[in-house]
Scaffold this motif. Structure first.
Motif, short mmCIF file in Angstrom:
data_model
loop_
_atom_site.label_atom_id
_atom_site.label_comp_id
_atom_site.label_asym_id
_atom_site.label_seq_id
_atom_site.Cartn_x
_atom_site.Cartn_y
_atom_site.Cartn_z
N CYS A 310 41.37 21.80 27.74
CA CYS A 310 42.27 22.82 27.19
C CYS A 310 43.35 23.22 28.21
O CYS A 310 44.51 23.44 27.83
N LEU A 311 42.97 23.30 29.46
CA LEU A 311 43.93 23.73 30.49
C LEU A 311 45.00 22.68 30.75
O LEU A 311 46.14 23.03 31.09
N VAL A 312 44.67 21.43 30.59
CA VAL A 312 45.68 20.37 30.70
C VAL A 312 46.74 20.55 29.61
O VAL A 312 47.95 20.50 29.87
N VAL A 313 46.28 20.78 28.39
CA VAL A 313 47.21 20.98 27.28
C VAL A 313 48.05 22.24 27.50
O VAL A 313 49.26 22.26 27.26
N LEU A 406 46.86 23.17 35.37
CA LEU A 406 46.53 21.77 35.64
C LEU A 406 45.61 21.66 36.87
O LEU A 406 44.64 20.89 36.88
N ALA A 407 45.92 22.43 37.90
CA ALA A 407 45.08 22.44 39.09
C ALA A 407 43.68 22.96 38.78
O ALA A 407 42.67 22.45 39.29
N SER A 408 43.60 23.98 37.92
CA SER A 408 42.29 24.52 37.53
C SER A 408 41.46 23.47 36.81
O SER A 408 40.26 23.33 37.06
N ALA A 409 42.08 22.71 35.92
CA ALA A 409 41.37 21.65 35.19
C ALA A 409 40.78 20.63 36.15
O ALA A 409 39.63 20.18 35.98
#
Length: 437
Positions: A310-313, A406-409
């Protein structure tokens, strides 16, 4: 075969997997009260963001100074969350919550009486002092009352109250500021918290869990830190949650100002449109927490994969919306869609961190999440954005901050390798603790 209520309570029927530690009515009453307090907690915290245009005009503040008004709350939360939650773990979750809610509500009312930027900043910091251990103590209280299979969903629902409160705070802040001034807004959102604080005394607490294993028995700073920082899953959740919140806090704090400056909206309409994004974020917390629970039920490794995807999206949507699109209705739709996806880790990450920690340190584990996320996420996000905005403009700042999702993902994907084994170890330790009582 007929299954009786007694069978269910003893865990002898088909509902064995969903054994309730306390009666369901008691658990849901605690959830409702905790939800309402969390809602007003974040109303008090977020009401200021819709006032930014008015405060900027009245006192000539820079974006860095405006960002500091939100950072001040998060910094004091980070500083005091750990000792207050440790006190709650060893004393009383319910009594601690009552004291905390009283402090933050009175501080919110004091904000409305401020006559200078310095006074307002100081009062905002005291709000953080009151809120410091609430999320941790409330989360620990709820996880003790609900079946383990529902933990991420319940924690997600509890934390969703933060977004609901933020929605109401942003919307009411803009509406009241446009009509009666920013001072009135603080007073109107501060009083209900005092009432709820008294009502929370009706919630039953759980018995303080002794620290019986050799490592935790040492208590002290070193023993507690070993329990909180030992599991690699916990470290990954601390870092991944903070990175996610750099983006989330930026959008929630600065979207009203963005809509005011670039869409030309007055404070009340900008607040309402931001509130819509926050509503979508609230739905996202619960929905993606539920999905993570379901897919992780049979394969725990997949639990952290859901927020990662979800975080990438979210990163792609927000960076496109702020960085590549001109102000328009379509642009707002793209930003709102990003807001729906960017909260996916908000329920699952704290639940996963608590899952791998000693049961006697539940509230303290939640406090560690709060320390890292508030200091490196909620405080840093709006402040960094303000600094970038003063230097390069608000559009550039919002575009850059979107990439922290993105970094979190990437960080959370590392957790998929270690979470299953550490989850089993924590469950074994919890079972041994219960048998020794």
């Amino acid at each position: 075969m007929r299954i009786t209520a007694a069978d269910k309570s003893l865990g002898t029927g088909p509902d064995k997997a969903e054994h309730w530690p306390v009666p369901r009515r008691q658990a849901w009453f605690a959830f409702v009260m905790a939800f309402l307090l969390m809602m007003f907690d974040y109303m008090d915290r977020q009401v200021v963001v819709s006032m930014f245009p008015a405060l900027k005009a009245e006192w000539g503040l820079s974006d860095k100074e405006l960002g500091a008004l939100t950072a001040a709350v998060s910094i004091t939360v980070a500083v005091f969350a750990f000792p207050i939650a440790l006190l709650a773990d060893r004393w009383s979750r319910v009594k601690s919550i009552v004291v905390m809610a009283t402090i933050w509500s009175l501080a919110t009312i004091a904000c409305g009486l401020s006559r200078s930027y310095g006074q307002l900043l100081a009062s905002r910091a005291v709000i953080g002092l009151g809120e410091a251990g609430y999320g941790a103590a409330g989360g620990a209280l709820l996880t003790s009352m609900f079946p383990a299979a529902r933990r991420a969903t319940v924690v997600g629902g509890f934390l969703a109250a933060a977004v609901v409160g933020s929605v109401l705070g942003v919307a009411l802040g803009g509406f009241i500021t446009a009509r009666w001034g920013w001072q009135a807004a603080f007073g109107l959102v501060g009083v209900p918290g005092l009432v709820l604080a008294l009502l929370f005394l009706l919630v039953r607490d759980y018995r303080t869990v002794p620290l019986t294993d050799p490592e935790a028995r040492r208590l002290g700073v070193r023993g507690v830190l070993r329990g909180l920082l030992g599991p690699r899953t916990a470290l990954i959740c601390y870092a991944g949650g903070a990175l996610q919140l750099l983006t989330v806090s930026t959008v929630y704090v600065w979207l009203p100002s963005y809509l005011n400056r670039f869409h030309g909206l007055p404070t009340d309409r900008a607040g309402l449109m931001t509130a819509l994004v926050l509503v979508l974020g609230s739905v996202g917390i619960v929905l993606w927490g539920y999905v993570a629970d379901r897919v992780g039920d049979t394969n725990p490794q997949r639990k952290l994969m859901v927020p990662s995807a979800c975080l990438v999206v979210a990163s792609l949507l927000l960076s496109t919306g702020f960085g590549l699109m001109q102000p328009s209705s379509l642009q707002f739709v793209v930003i709102a869609a990003g807001g729906f996806m960017m909260t996916a880790a908000s329920g699952t990450v704290p639940a996963a961190a608590i899952d791998v920690i000693h049961p006697g340190l539940r509230a303290t584990a939640g406090a560690m999440v709060a320390v890292v996320q508030n200091l490196f996420g909620l405080a840093a996000g709006p402040l960094i954005t303000g600094v970038l905005s003063d230097a390069f403009g608000l559009v550039t700042a919002l575009s850059v901050m979107s990439f922290f999702c993105l970094a979190s993902a990437a960080v959370l994907m590392l957790g998929t390798r270690v979470y299953p084994a550490e989850l089993n170890a924590a469950r074994t330790l919890a079972a041994m603790t219960m048998r020794s009582d």
